[in-house]
Design a protein around this motif. Structure first.
Motif, PDB file in Angstrom:
ATOM      1  N   ARG A   7       6.563  -8.188  -6.220  1.00  0.00           N
ATOM      2  CA  ARG A   7       6.395  -8.627  -7.611  1.00  0.00           C
ATOM      3  C   ARG A   7       7.582  -8.214  -8.482  1.00  0.00           C
ATOM      4  N   ARG A  11      10.091 -10.745 -10.514  1.00  0.00           N
ATOM      5  CA  ARG A  11      10.402 -10.598 -11.946  1.00  0.00           C
ATOM      6  C   ARG A  11      11.903 -10.521 -12.183  1.00  0.00           C
ATOM      7  N   ARG A  52       5.333 -17.596 -14.257  1.00  0.00           N
ATOM      8  CA  ARG A  52       5.141 -16.310 -13.578  1.00  0.00           C
ATOM      9  C   ARG A  52       6.207 -15.311 -14.006  1.00  0.00           C
ATOM     10  N   LEU A  53       7.434 -15.770 -14.079  1.00  0.00           N
ATOM     11  CA  LEU A  53       8.509 -14.869 -14.501  1.00  0.00           C
ATOM     12  C   LEU A  53       8.332 -14.456 -15.958  1.00  0.00           C
ATOM     13  N   MET A  56       5.518 -11.856 -16.725  1.00  0.00           N
ATOM     14  CA  MET A  56       5.678 -10.501 -16.220  1.00  0.00           C
ATOM     15  C   MET A  56       6.553  -9.622 -17.113  1.00  0.00           C
ATOM     16  N   TRP A  57       7.205 -10.189 -18.080  1.00  0.00           N
ATOM     17  CA  TRP A  57       8.110  -9.387 -18.908  1.00  0.00           C
ATOM     18  C   TRP A  57       7.381  -8.683 -19.953  1.00  0.00           C
TER      19      TRP A  57
END
Length: 57
Positions: A7, A11, A52-53, A56-57
């Motif tokens: 994961r 990211r 998704r990217l 995740m931030w």
């Protein structure tokens, strides 16, 4: 632990590293005879997607 690494690599946009980590996770699960872990490794990620990217931030 490999799932967390995978994961983090996703990211970071490290596609090649994420693919290698997924391969390692699948091999490890197979060596233990753990189908549940193998399924988790296979389905953890296929390709990085913007949602998704960004999520995740």
């Amino acid at each position: 632990m490999l799932g967390r690494l995978l994961r983090a690599q996703i990211r970071a946009g490290a596609v090649a590293a994420a693919r290698e980590t997924r391969r390692e996770a699948v091999e490890y699960a197979d060596s233990l005879g753990r189908d549940d872990l193998m399924i988790a490794a296979f389905t953890a990620w296929t390709e990085p997607t913007a949602w998704r990217l960004a999520g995740m931030w």
